[in-house]
Design a protein around this motif. Structure first.
Motif, PDB file in Angstrom:
ATOM      1  N   LEU A  66      -4.924  10.700  -2.807  1.00 43.15           N
ATOM      2  CA  LEU A  66      -4.773   9.807  -3.956  1.00 43.15           C
ATOM      3  C   LEU A  66      -4.091   8.505  -3.568  1.00 43.15           C
ATOM      4  O   LEU A  66      -4.406   7.433  -4.084  1.00 43.15           O
ATOM      5  CB  LEU A  66      -3.938  10.495  -5.038  1.00 43.15           C
ATOM      6  CG  LEU A  66      -4.635  11.326  -6.097  1.00 43.15           C
ATOM      7  CD1 LEU A  66      -3.603  11.850  -7.082  1.00 43.15           C
ATOM      8  CD2 LEU A  66      -5.695  10.522  -6.820  1.00 43.15           C
ATOM      9  N   ALA A  67      -3.145   8.610  -2.638  1.00 41.47           N
ATOM     10  CA  ALA A  67      -2.332   7.449  -2.281  1.00 41.47           C
ATOM     11  C   ALA A  67      -3.036   6.484  -1.333  1.00 41.47           C
ATOM     12  O   ALA A  67      -2.665   5.307  -1.271  1.00 41.47           O
ATOM     13  CB  ALA A  67      -1.029   7.927  -1.637  1.00 41.47           C
ATOM     14  N   ALA A  68      -4.026   6.952  -0.594  1.00 42.97           N
ATOM     15  CA  ALA A  68      -4.558   6.174   0.528  1.00 42.97           C
ATOM     16  C   ALA A  68      -5.469   4.996   0.177  1.00 42.97           C
ATOM     17  O   ALA A  68      -5.349   3.930   0.798  1.00 42.97           O
ATOM     18  CB  ALA A  68      -5.286   7.115   1.485  1.00 42.97           C
ATOM     19  N   PRO A  69      -6.425   5.109  -0.751  1.00 44.99           N
ATOM     20  CA  PRO A  69      -7.438   4.060  -0.885  1.00 44.99           C
ATOM     21  C   PRO A  69      -6.919   2.662  -1.201  1.00 44.99           C
ATOM     22  O   PRO A  69      -7.456   1.678  -0.678  1.00 44.99           O
ATOM     23  CB  PRO A  69      -8.343   4.580  -2.019  1.00 44.99           C
ATOM     24  CG  PRO A  69      -8.192   6.059  -1.964  1.00 44.99           C
ATOM     25  CD  PRO A  69      -6.764   6.277  -1.602  1.00 44.99           C
ATOM     26  N   VAL A  70      -5.904   2.537  -2.039  1.00 46.06           N
ATOM     27  CA  VAL A  70      -5.398   1.195  -2.354  1.00 46.06           C
ATOM     28  C   VAL A  70      -4.821   0.535  -1.111  1.00 46.06           C
ATOM     29  O   VAL A  70      -5.022  -0.653  -0.860  1.00 46.06           O
ATOM     30  CB  VAL A  70      -4.347   1.258  -3.484  1.00 46.06           C
ATOM     31  CG1 VAL A  70      -3.644  -0.082  -3.641  1.00 46.06           C
ATOM     32  CG2 VAL A  70      -5.016   1.648  -4.801  1.00 46.06           C
ATOM     33  N   GLY A  71      -4.118   1.307  -0.284  1.00 45.69           N
ATOM     34  CA  GLY A  71      -3.616   0.771   0.970  1.00 45.69           C
ATOM     35  C   GLY A  71      -4.741   0.336   1.880  1.00 45.69           C
ATOM     36  O   GLY A  71      -4.651  -0.708   2.553  1.00 45.69           O
ATOM     37  N   LEU A  72      -5.826   1.117   1.908  1.00 43.70           N
ATOM     38  CA  LEU A  72      -6.991   0.739   2.714  1.00 43.70           C
ATOM     39  C   LEU A  72      -7.590  -0.572   2.211  1.00 43.70           C
ATOM     40  O   LEU A  72      -7.954  -1.453   3.003  1.00 43.70           O
ATOM     41  CB  LEU A  72      -8.040   1.849   2.662  1.00 43.70           C
ATOM     42  CG  LEU A  72      -7.687   3.149   3.371  1.00 43.70           C
ATOM     43  CD1 LEU A  72      -8.750   4.201   3.092  1.00 43.70           C
ATOM     44  CD2 LEU A  72      -7.551   2.923   4.864  1.00 43.70           C
ATOM     45  N   LEU A  83     -15.681  -0.519  -0.810  1.00 44.19           N
ATOM     46  CA  LEU A  83     -16.184   0.850  -0.766  1.00 44.19           C
ATOM     47  C   LEU A  83     -15.087   1.874  -0.515  1.00 44.19           C
ATOM     48  O   LEU A  83     -14.857   2.765  -1.333  1.00 44.19           O
ATOM     49  CB  LEU A  83     -17.268   0.965   0.319  1.00 44.19           C
ATOM     50  CG  LEU A  83     -18.586   0.231   0.043  1.00 44.19           C
ATOM     51  CD1 LEU A  83     -19.508   0.324   1.249  1.00 44.19           C
ATOM     52  CD2 LEU A  83     -19.277   0.817  -1.186  1.00 44.19           C
ATOM     53  N   GLU A  84     -14.404   1.750   0.635  1.00 46.06           N
ATOM     54  CA  GLU A  84     -13.389   2.753   0.988  1.00 46.06           C
ATOM     55  C   GLU A  84     -12.067   2.494   0.281  1.00 46.06           C
ATOM     56  O   GLU A  84     -11.166   3.333   0.327  1.00 46.06           O
ATOM     57  CB  GLU A  84     -13.162   2.778   2.502  1.00 46.06           C
ATOM     58  CG  GLU A  84     -12.486   1.532   3.048  1.00 46.06           C
ATOM     59  CD  GLU A  84     -12.577   1.415   4.546  1.00 46.06           C
ATOM     60  OE1 GLU A  84     -11.578   1.000   5.161  1.00 46.06           O
ATOM     61  OE2 GLU A  84     -13.631   1.731   5.116  1.00 46.06           O
ATOM     62  N   GLY A  85     -11.961   1.318  -0.359  1.00 43.02           N
ATOM     63  CA  GLY A  85     -10.750   0.979  -1.089  1.00 43.02           C
ATOM     64  C   GLY A  85     -10.914   1.119  -2.582  1.00 43.02           C
ATOM     65  O   GLY A  85     -10.596   2.147  -3.173  1.00 43.02           O
ATOM     66  N   GLY A 121       0.816  -1.210   0.000  1.00 41.48           N
ATOM     67  CA  GLY A 121       0.000   0.000   0.000  1.00 41.48           C
ATOM     68  C   GLY A 121       0.850   1.261   0.000  1.00 41.48           C
ATOM     69  O   GLY A 121       0.583   2.205  -0.739  1.00 41.48           O
ATOM     70  N   LEU A 122       1.900   1.269   0.825  1.00 40.37           N
ATOM     71  CA  LEU A 122       2.790   2.436   0.867  1.00 40.37           C
ATOM     72  C   LEU A 122       3.567   2.601  -0.431  1.00 40.37           C
ATOM     73  O   LEU A 122       3.739   3.724  -0.928  1.00 40.37           O
ATOM     74  CB  LEU A 122       3.750   2.304   2.045  1.00 40.37           C
ATOM     75  CG  LEU A 122       3.124   2.549   3.428  1.00 40.37           C
ATOM     76  CD1 LEU A 122       4.067   2.073   4.529  1.00 40.37           C
ATOM     77  CD2 LEU A 122       2.783   4.025   3.616  1.00 40.37           C
TER      78      LEU A 122
END
Length: 289
Positions: free
Chosen positions: A138-144, A197-199, A33-34
């Motif tokens: 932009l970076a966060a959802p895939v990690g979530l 949803l959040e991802g 994710g990071l």
């Protein structure tokens, strides 16, 4: 009912000098994710057409901030879980706080940790804070998404009991202790609801806004949409997610953190409301540059 798939929480294990070293899916989710977040931010700052003028960060600054983001996620996520979800237990045994391998991370805490790191980095590097917020969003959802998939593999953070045909029979005594249920207990796979949803959904929306519209030319818009999207997704999924045990009692079987008569809010919903309000504020105030 769907039987829980036979998936080990460990991707692989290695015996070395009498010790077992293991790479867990959850750790891999954080790492990937990071790295994906770092890649997508680099791509955005290297695409001139997305910005009104020069990109707000250089590739070198993106790489240096990655270290601070990792520190913010870990410290904030852990301290957030301690403060928001199980403070009395950790006060009784403070050494539990550093036992990260035993689990216990809160998204809202990790989010605040990254915010603090970003504010400090922006001040030090003279980076526009709203544009930094857009890049982090932009970076966060895939990690979530990856983190929630790892929660499913670990058979943790499952949902409330359900009779729906997609209910999953999670292993373990805690998952199988369902009041009024005789035999196997199926639960909502709420981790997968959150991953979707959040991802995945939120990632697609934000990437479309950033790379197919002029959203990044309106600082604060992407960040605002992320906050609203995550807050709404988490608020809705809380209706299906099993609340943390410390909030459940004979007089509060639903697990509300605050309650007024027959109504209430879970801790996840309570923490999501300020995110939604703040996101709306940022999105509505965003102006083209």
């Amino acid at each position: 009912m769907i039987p829980f798939p036979d998936i080990s929480p460990n991707l692989f294990e290695v015996e070395l000098f009498g010790f077992t070293l293991a790479l867990r899916w959850y750790a891999l989710a954080y790492i990937v994710g990071l790295l994906f977040g770092w890649w997508i931010v680099l791509r955005a700052v290297r695409t001139p057409r997305l910005w009104s003028g020069a990109a707000p960060m250089t590739p070198d600054q993106v790489e240096r901030f990655l270290t601070w983001a990792i520190v913010g996620v870990i410290l904030g996520g852990r301290l957030g879980y301690v403060l928001f979800y199980d403070l009395p237990s950790y006060l009784a045994d403070p050494l539990q706080i550093v036992r990260l391998w035993e689990g216990g991370m809160a998204f809202h805490g990790g989010f605040l940790g990254v915010v603090v790191a970003a504010l400090w980095f922006c001040r030090r590097e003279k980076i526009p804070m709203l544009s930094m917020g857009d890049l982090l969003a932009l970076a966060a959802p895939v990690g979530l998404m990856l983190g929630r998939l790892a929660n499913f593999i670990n058979a943790e953070l499952w949902g409330r009991p359900t009779t729906q045909p997609w209910g999953v029979i999670f292993p373990g005594d805690a998952a199988q202790t369902c009041e009024g249920v005789v035999g196997l207990c199926a639960r909502h796979p709420s981790q997968l609801y959150q991953a979707g949803l959040e991802g995945l959904l939120l990632a697609l929306v934000l990437l479309w806004l950033a790379f197919r519209t002029n959203a990044l030319k309106r600082p604060g818009l992407i960040m605002g949409v992320f906050l609203v999207g995550y807050g709404l997704a988490r608020f809705v999924v809380e209706f299906f997610r099993q609340p943390d045990a410390q909030f459940v009692s004979p007089g509060n079987p639903v697990g509300w953190a605050v309650q007024a008569g027959h109504y209430g809010l879970t801790m996840g919903q309570l923490l999501s409301l300020p995110m939604i309000a703040l996101g709306l504020w940022f999105a509505l105030r965003a102006r083209a540059q």
